[in-house]
Design a protein around this motif. Structure first.
Motif, PDB file in Angstrom:
ATOM      1  N   TYR A  23      46.178  59.941  85.904  1.00  0.00           N
ATOM      2  CA  TYR A  23      45.985  59.872  87.341  1.00  0.00           C
ATOM      3  C   TYR A  23      47.313  59.617  87.753  1.00  0.00           C
ATOM      4  O   TYR A  23      48.369  58.802  87.320  1.00  0.00           O
ATOM      5  CB  TYR A  23      45.192  58.635  87.491  1.00  0.00           C
ATOM      6  CG  TYR A  23      45.385  57.321  87.187  1.00  0.00           C
ATOM      7  CD1 TYR A  23      46.568  56.525  88.076  1.00  0.00           C
ATOM      8  CD2 TYR A  23      45.006  56.737  85.731  1.00  0.00           C
ATOM      9  CE1 TYR A  23      46.505  55.250  87.597  1.00  0.00           C
ATOM     10  CE2 TYR A  23      45.172  55.363  85.687  1.00  0.00           C
ATOM     11  CZ  TYR A  23      45.820  54.716  86.443  1.00  0.00           C
ATOM     12  OH  TYR A  23      46.350  53.456  86.203  1.00  0.00           O
ATOM     13  N   CYS A  66      42.971  66.391  81.725  1.00  0.00           N
ATOM     14  CA  CYS A  66      42.689  66.336  83.033  1.00  0.00           C
ATOM     15  C   CYS A  66      43.633  65.705  83.791  1.00  0.00           C
ATOM     16  O   CYS A  66      44.046  64.696  83.445  1.00  0.00           O
ATOM     17  CB  CYS A  66      41.241  66.100  83.428  1.00  0.00           C
ATOM     18  SG  CYS A  66      40.674  66.146  85.131  1.00  0.00           S
ATOM     19  N   ILE A  68      43.971  63.796  87.725  1.00  0.00           N
ATOM     20  CA  ILE A  68      43.498  63.129  89.098  1.00  0.00           C
ATOM     21  C   ILE A  68      44.495  62.662  89.891  1.00  0.00           C
ATOM     22  O   ILE A  68      45.399  61.738  89.336  1.00  0.00           O
ATOM     23  CB  ILE A  68      42.261  62.310  88.978  1.00  0.00           C
ATOM     24  CG1 ILE A  68      41.423  62.963  88.144  1.00  0.00           C
ATOM     25  CG2 ILE A  68      41.966  61.724  90.287  1.00  0.00           C
ATOM     26  CD1 ILE A  68      40.226  61.609  87.932  1.00  0.00           C
ATOM     27  N   LYS A  70      46.371  61.466  94.246  1.00  0.00           N
ATOM     28  CA  LYS A  70      45.995  61.455  95.379  1.00  0.00           C
ATOM     29  C   LYS A  70      47.485  61.292  96.202  1.00  0.00           C
ATOM     30  O   LYS A  70      47.804  60.201  96.884  1.00  0.00           O
ATOM     31  CB  LYS A  70      45.037  60.086  95.722  1.00  0.00           C
ATOM     32  CG  LYS A  70      43.648  60.450  95.429  1.00  0.00           C
ATOM     33  CD  LYS A  70      43.041  61.168  96.694  1.00  0.00           C
ATOM     34  CE  LYS A  70      41.648  61.318  96.507  1.00  0.00           C
ATOM     35  NZ  LYS A  70      40.868  62.089  97.627  1.00  0.00           N
ATOM     36  N   ILE A  93      42.339  67.480  89.772  1.00  0.00           N
ATOM     37  CA  ILE A  93      41.518  67.398  90.719  1.00  0.00           C
ATOM     38  C   ILE A  93      42.258  66.684  91.980  1.00  0.00           C
ATOM     39  O   ILE A  93      42.584  65.612  91.919  1.00  0.00           O
ATOM     40  CB  ILE A  93      40.389  66.694  90.514  1.00  0.00           C
ATOM     41  CG1 ILE A  93      39.656  67.297  89.094  1.00  0.00           C
ATOM     42  CG2 ILE A  93      39.331  65.922  91.397  1.00  0.00           C
ATOM     43  CD1 ILE A  93      38.927  66.353  88.506  1.00  0.00           C
ATOM     44  N   ASP A  94      42.580  67.259  92.897  1.00  0.00           N
ATOM     45  CA  ASP A  94      42.214  68.617  93.318  1.00  0.00           C
ATOM     46  C   ASP A  94      43.407  69.732  93.668  1.00  0.00           C
ATOM     47  O   ASP A  94      44.686  68.920  93.667  1.00  0.00           O
ATOM     48  CB  ASP A  94      41.384  68.598  94.671  1.00  0.00           C
ATOM     49  CG  ASP A  94      39.971  68.354  94.425  1.00  0.00           C
ATOM     50  OD1 ASP A  94      39.140  69.015  93.432  1.00  0.00           O
ATOM     51  OD2 ASP A  94      39.430  67.298  94.889  1.00  0.00           O
ATOM     52  N   ALA A 203      32.277  62.853  94.464  1.00  0.00           N
ATOM     53  CA  ALA A 203      32.806  63.018  93.201  1.00  0.00           C
ATOM     54  C   ALA A 203      32.088  64.022  92.414  1.00  0.00           C
ATOM     55  O   ALA A 203      31.023  63.747  91.725  1.00  0.00           O
ATOM     56  CB  ALA A 203      32.998  61.699  92.456  1.00  0.00           C
ATOM     57  N   LEU A 278      36.705  65.885  94.693  1.00  0.00           N
ATOM     58  CA  LEU A 278      36.983  64.425  95.037  1.00  0.00           C
ATOM     59  C   LEU A 278      37.403  64.173  96.334  1.00  0.00           C
ATOM     60  O   LEU A 278      38.485  64.386  96.599  1.00  0.00           O
ATOM     61  CB  LEU A 278      37.889  63.817  94.180  1.00  0.00           C
ATOM     62  CG  LEU A 278      38.172  62.339  93.972  1.00  0.00           C
ATOM     63  CD1 LEU A 278      36.745  61.627  93.468  1.00  0.00           C
ATOM     64  CD2 LEU A 278      39.457  61.819  93.163  1.00  0.00           C
TER      65      LEU A 278
END
Length: 302
Positions: A23, A66, A68, A70, A93-94, A203, A278
């Motif tokens: 993340y 994966c 994630i 922001k 994502i995303d 989500a 998300l």
């Protein structure tokens, strides 16, 4: 199934390497979301959740299954697109191309008018709004578009920067003349909605709708005696003088959540139209005509 078969399956499951999810979040979001309970749950599910080192190139980071994120600053987006060109099979994502439309307060809402909702009792719409790239003939433009006071003035960009949050409540023409917001910006009609907003979190296929306190309704008589212009940073002080904890608690208790079937349909169609997994959006109930309205979509808040 025999006990030996069950033990064999359990041993096989425990021997599988964990699913690694990296993340990239701001420190504030890490503090809010990456809680010990979440880490404990992911560990139980065979997931290793770990932070990326933002000071290092993304391509040089440890392998993961994966990602994630922001974040939206240009250097990160450049690194992310470069990473995707080398690892197109790894889910992100995303995708930054899909997120980009949400950094503009006009394009973020365009998909709403194309949703094909089945409800015959509830409808979804966007409050009247106007995009302005020049301050010239502002009042005439408002009149021609039949947009009425009070208005919410917002910067066009919603990219998580401090400038994107500089919003004001404009009560009348004098307030509009005093508005210091530089174009381009958006003027949106303020819709009375009972002081309660419905936040919907999405989500993937998981959808959760909750109630949150919002701005109080503005009556017709108040428009003539209130402030001309009020920055959002001062609104909490104003409402604190008018609302007690008991009155707010009563509003929240009496506010009825939209039907879950309606919320799920809206969220599912938005997810498909935006190609996002998300995100969150807000809905308000129009006090005048008892309709559910989307006020704004904020899917990548920084």
């Amino acid at each position: 199934m025999s006990d030996s078969d069950q033990k064999g399956q359990a041993g096989s499951s425990s021997s599988r390497p964990p699913y690694r999810i990296a993340y990239a979040l701001s420190p504030k979001k890490v503090e809010s979301f990456i809680q010990p309970s979440l880490l404990h749950l992911t560990h139980q599910r065979g997931i290793h959740l770990f932070p990326l080192h933002l000071s290092k190139p993304l391509l040089d980071q440890p392998p993961f299954d994966c990602l994630i994120h922001k974040l939206s600053h240009p250097d990160w987006i450049h690194q992310l697109l470069l990473f995707l060109s080398h690892h197109p099979h790894i889910p992100v994502i995303d995708h930054p191309h899909d997120i980009h439309r949400l950094h503009n307060r006009i394009t973020m809402l365009q998909v709403v008018n194309h949703l094909n909702l089945t409800s015959t009792q509830l409808s979804l719409s966007i409050p009247n709004q106007l995009f302005l790239d020049t301050p010239q003939s502002l009042l005439h433009t408002l009149a021609s578009k039949h947009i009425q006071f009070p208005l919410i003035a917002k910067p066009l960009l919603a990219d998580g920067t401090a400038a994107s949050h500089q919003m004001s409540l404009v009560f009348n023409e004098e307030g509009l003349r005093a508005l210091s917001l530089n174009p381009p910006f958006v003027l949106q009609e303020f819709v009375n909605h009972g002081g309660v907003i419905f936040k919907v979190y999405v989500a993937g296929r998981h959808i959760q709708c909750v109630k949150r306190k919002s701005l109080p309704d503005i009556s017709e008589d108040k428009l003539g005696v209130s402030e001309n212009l009020l920055p959002f940073s001062q609104i909490s002080n104003l409402t604190a003088q008018e609302q007690t904890d008991q009155s707010v608690a009563k509003l929240m208790e009496e506010a009825e959540l939209p039907p879950s079937s309606f919320v799920n349909e809206v969220a599912t169609q938005l997810r498909q139209a935006l190609n996002l997994n998300l995100f969150n959006f807000d809905m308000i109930r129009d006090s005048k005509c008892n309709r559910i309205r989307v006020r704004f979509l904020i899917t990548v808040s920084q």
